[in-house]
Scaffold this active site. Structure first.
Site, mmCIF file in Angstrom:
data_model
loop_
_atom_site.group_PDB
_atom_site.id
_atom_site.type_symbol
_atom_site.label_atom_id
_atom_site.label_comp_id
_atom_site.label_asym_id
_atom_site.label_seq_id
_atom_site.Cartn_x
_atom_site.Cartn_y
_atom_site.Cartn_z
ATOM 1 N N HIS A 123 -111.192 -104.527 25.603
ATOM 2 C CA HIS A 123 -110.776 -102.956 25.935
ATOM 3 C C HIS A 123 -110.196 -102.696 27.174
ATOM 4 O O HIS A 123 -109.718 -101.582 27.405
ATOM 5 C CB HIS A 123 -112.022 -102.295 25.554
ATOM 6 C CG HIS A 123 -112.512 -101.990 24.124
ATOM 7 N ND1 HIS A 123 -112.424 -103.053 23.393
ATOM 8 C CD2 HIS A 123 -112.687 -100.938 23.698
ATOM 9 C CE1 HIS A 123 -112.718 -102.439 21.992
ATOM 10 N NE2 HIS A 123 -112.952 -100.982 22.209
ATOM 11 N N ARG A 148 -127.864 -77.121 27.249
ATOM 12 C CA ARG A 148 -128.407 -78.326 27.695
ATOM 13 C C ARG A 148 -128.972 -79.224 26.687
ATOM 14 O O ARG A 148 -129.911 -80.063 26.513
ATOM 15 C CB ARG A 148 -129.803 -78.052 28.460
ATOM 16 C CG ARG A 148 -129.436 -77.409 29.661
ATOM 17 C CD ARG A 148 -130.461 -77.525 30.817
ATOM 18 N NE ARG A 148 -129.815 -77.128 31.997
ATOM 19 C CZ ARG A 148 -130.243 -75.659 32.493
ATOM 20 N NH1 ARG A 148 -130.928 -74.953 31.533
ATOM 21 N NH2 ARG A 148 -130.004 -75.219 33.550
ATOM 22 N N HIS A 187 -107.141 -100.595 26.700
ATOM 23 C CA HIS A 187 -107.365 -99.054 26.979
ATOM 24 C C HIS A 187 -106.050 -98.802 27.984
ATOM 25 O O HIS A 187 -105.563 -97.729 27.851
ATOM 26 C CB HIS A 187 -108.862 -98.549 27.794
ATOM 27 C CG HIS A 187 -109.812 -98.304 26.941
ATOM 28 N ND1 HIS A 187 -111.139 -98.409 27.400
ATOM 29 C CD2 HIS A 187 -109.795 -97.859 25.727
ATOM 30 C CE1 HIS A 187 -111.804 -97.844 26.251
ATOM 31 N NE2 HIS A 187 -111.124 -97.737 25.394
ATOM 32 N N HIS A 219 -105.892 -96.546 18.548
ATOM 33 C CA HIS A 219 -106.933 -97.523 19.331
ATOM 34 C C HIS A 219 -106.931 -98.828 19.125
ATOM 35 O O HIS A 219 -106.942 -99.802 19.815
ATOM 36 C CB HIS A 219 -108.402 -96.683 19.207
ATOM 37 C CG HIS A 219 -109.424 -97.427 20.088
ATOM 38 N ND1 HIS A 219 -109.389 -97.329 21.269
ATOM 39 C CD2 HIS A 219 -110.645 -98.124 19.704
ATOM 40 C CE1 HIS A 219 -110.657 -97.909 22.004
ATOM 41 N NE2 HIS A 219 -111.199 -98.478 20.682
ATOM 42 N N ARG A 253 -124.389 -104.878 27.143
ATOM 43 C CA ARG A 253 -123.585 -103.756 26.339
ATOM 44 C C ARG A 253 -121.996 -104.006 26.676
ATOM 45 O O ARG A 253 -121.041 -103.662 25.804
ATOM 46 C CB ARG A 253 -123.943 -102.424 26.471
ATOM 47 C CG ARG A 253 -123.310 -101.411 25.362
ATOM 48 C CD ARG A 253 -123.873 -100.098 25.330
ATOM 49 N NE ARG A 253 -122.972 -99.307 24.573
ATOM 50 C CZ ARG A 253 -123.243 -98.144 24.173
ATOM 51 N NH1 ARG A 253 -124.712 -97.639 24.276
ATOM 52 N NH2 ARG A 253 -122.473 -97.341 23.190
ATOM 53 N N LYS A 300 -122.641 -93.191 22.789
ATOM 54 C CA LYS A 300 -121.599 -92.719 24.036
ATOM 55 C C LYS A 300 -120.909 -91.595 23.407
ATOM 56 O O LYS A 300 -120.420 -91.614 22.198
ATOM 57 C CB LYS A 300 -120.702 -93.803 24.010
ATOM 58 C CG LYS A 300 -121.048 -94.940 24.903
ATOM 59 C CD LYS A 300 -119.866 -96.076 25.180
ATOM 60 C CE LYS A 300 -120.365 -97.108 26.189
ATOM 61 N NZ LYS A 300 -119.450 -98.377 26.447
ATOM 62 N N GLU A 334 -125.446 -99.596 29.199
ATOM 63 C CA GLU A 334 -124.505 -100.427 29.406
ATOM 64 C C GLU A 334 -124.766 -101.223 31.013
ATOM 65 O O GLU A 334 -123.954 -100.962 31.716
ATOM 66 C CB GLU A 334 -123.116 -99.878 29.434
ATOM 67 C CG GLU A 334 -122.075 -100.937 29.325
ATOM 68 C CD GLU A 334 -120.641 -100.300 29.013
ATOM 69 O OE1 GLU A 334 -120.587 -99.887 27.951
ATOM 70 O OE2 GLU A 334 -119.802 -100.509 30.024
ATOM 71 N N GLU A 345 -112.206 -103.407 15.948
ATOM 72 C CA GLU A 345 -113.539 -103.359 16.470
ATOM 73 C C GLU A 345 -114.196 -104.553 15.705
ATOM 74 O O GLU A 345 -115.048 -105.209 16.247
ATOM 75 C CB GLU A 345 -114.129 -101.971 16.227
ATOM 76 C CG GLU A 345 -113.483 -100.818 17.110
ATOM 77 C CD GLU A 345 -113.346 -101.125 18.703
ATOM 78 O OE1 GLU A 345 -114.304 -101.989 18.940
ATOM 79 O OE2 GLU A 345 -112.837 -100.459 19.366
ATOM 80 N N LYS A 369 -123.659 -103.866 16.585
ATOM 81 C CA LYS A 369 -123.594 -103.013 17.767
ATOM 82 C C LYS A 369 -125.003 -102.533 18.135
ATOM 83 O O LYS A 369 -125.171 -102.238 19.145
ATOM 84 C CB LYS A 369 -122.585 -101.660 17.310
ATOM 85 C CG LYS A 369 -122.642 -100.663 18.264
ATOM 86 C CD LYS A 369 -121.393 -100.153 18.375
ATOM 87 C CE LYS A 369 -121.555 -99.211 19.530
ATOM 88 N NZ LYS A 369 -120.473 -98.374 19.884
ATOM 89 N N ASN A 378 -116.908 -104.277 25.217
ATOM 90 C CA ASN A 378 -115.559 -103.957 25.952
ATOM 91 C C ASN A 378 -114.650 -105.161 25.791
ATOM 92 O O ASN A 378 -113.442 -105.118 26.451
ATOM 93 C CB ASN A 378 -115.970 -103.411 27.198
ATOM 94 C CG ASN A 378 -116.838 -102.371 27.265
ATOM 95 O OD1 ASN A 378 -116.620 -101.394 26.419
ATOM 96 N ND2 ASN A 378 -117.389 -102.213 28.345
HETATM 97 N N1 GLY Z 1 -117.465 -98.951 22.291
HETATM 98 C C1 GLY Z 1 -118.262 -99.674 22.983
HETATM 99 C C2 GLY Z 1 -119.458 -99.276 23.061
HETATM 100 O O1 GLY Z 1 -119.833 -98.406 22.660
HETATM 101 O O2 GLY Z 1 -120.297 -99.692 24.033
#
Ligand code: GLY
Length: 352
Positions: A235, A115, A239, A256, A228, A137, A224, A179, A214, A232
């Site tokens: 992306h 956990r 993606h 990427h 946030r 993330k 998000e 990025e 960021k 993206n």
């Molecule tokens: N890579 C996008 C974020 O961390 O929200």
């Protein structure tokens, strides 16, 4: 460089970062230290990391195979088994030494093990320094679908040191650059200008400013819910293109950043069509990106599969594909809906 304070952890730089980590490890608050590496970071970064820590400490090394293809639950199970067999408990700590795959997967493994145990990110690629290692993330891919399984969990600390970039291949540096361009187009154009004109002369400043941006966004919207999503930009299509190239046996995988760079050209095209991004700015974005990244042939034969992958994007809600688009430099729109025809037109624009 001044450390950057995030939610409940700090991003600490260079010598000071390693010193802080040394103090944390020598305070004996952890029952066991695990270091997660891949073949490359074991070879190029582990010794450097230990030298920089300048600390006599006992640790267990866990090595996984390199590459996005291994960012999956099977690899997590291997790591969980290793930690268990090596006597890991709730007071263990996992140090992730590597790029985005290592920090994303390692953070996820640590957050689920019993956990949740502490983890500390030591990003060794430009991509993980300016994006993956910061913001909480964590996760892995499900088949070719990127980051479908994961959770938000913050590291105990992040140590950023550009020395780790010394042995990084140029293609990987360029992957992280995408990025930085994203932060430039959405938030601070000086980053975009610096990339297009100065050829990485001030890499430290680029890294620092990217993390600042960021972090500012993440602090305002950690999970998000809305803001946030700006991170993206490029992306959504990026993606899908990355997944297509990862899955297809006919074409070589893209990094990427290479995929996101294509995504940014296409999504800038959509921005011109739907919002007020001028054609001159669109052309400048495309020119800058094509000066850095070799043009990729996105054959029309790939379009149906790319569209189908877009429909699985984890950012979709009620089956609706969501884009971040630009009204101008540093002026973005979130949750934009775009017709399929226009999406295909944007791929044509990239190809043209
Ligand atoms: N890579 C996008 C974020 O961390 O929200």
């Amino acid at each position: 460089m001044k450390s950057i304070q995030s939610l409940n952890y700090s991003v600490v730089f260079n010598k000071e970062g390693h010193q802080e980590l040394s103090s944390l490890l020598s305070s004996n608050s952890y029952s066991k230290v695990f270091i997660l590496v891949d073949k490359n970071t074991k070879k190029y970064c582990l010794q450097k990391f230990k030298t920089k820590l300048n600390l006599d400490f006992t640790y267990e090394l866990i090595e996984i195979n390199s590459g996005e293809i291994n960012k999956n639950l099977e690899t997590c199970i291997q790591v969980w088994n290793h930690i268990t067999n090596l006597g890991g408990d709730r007071k263990s700590v996992l140090i992730t030494l590597g790029g985005g795959v290592i920090t994303d997967l390692g953070g996820f493994v640590a957050s689920c093990f019993k956990r949740g145990i502490d983890f500390i990110n030591i990003p060794t690629t430009l991509l993980s320094m300016v994006d993956a290692s910061v913001g909480g993330k964590t996760g892995v891919d499900l088949g070719v679908l990127k980051n479908q399984i994961g959770l938000f969990a913050n590291p105990k600390m992040v140590v950023v040191d550009e020395d780790y970039l010394e042995t990084l291949a140029e293609r990987e540096i360029k992957s992280g650059t995408a990025e930085i361009i994203k932060y430039g187009l959405t938030y601070d154009k000086s980053l975009f200008d610096e990339i297009s004109t100065n050829n990485y002369k001030n890499i430290n400043t680029l890294i620092y400013r990217s993390i600042e941006i960021k972090n500012e966004v993440v602090l305002m919207d950690p999970k998000e819910n809305y803001l946030r999503k700006v991170l993206n930009f490029g992306h959504t299509l990026g993606h899908a293109i990355e997944s297509y190239f990862l899955e297809s046996t006919k074409v070589k995988s893209l990094t990427h950043g290479e995929a996101i760079a294509i995504g940014m050209v296409c999504e800038s095209y959509l921005s011109t069509k739907i919002f007020d991004l001028s054609i001159e700015k669109l052309k400048l974005i495309k020119k800058t990106i094509l000066e850095i990244y070799t043009k990729v042939d996105i054959s029309k034969n790939y379009y149906p599969e790319i569209l189908s992958l877009l429909k699985h994007d984890k950012k979709n809600v009620n089956g609706q594909i969501n884009f971040v688009l630009l009204n101008d430099f540093e002026d973005y729109k979130i949750d934009c809906k775009v017709s399929e025809d226009l999406i295909l037109e944007s791929l044509d624009f990239y190809n043209s």
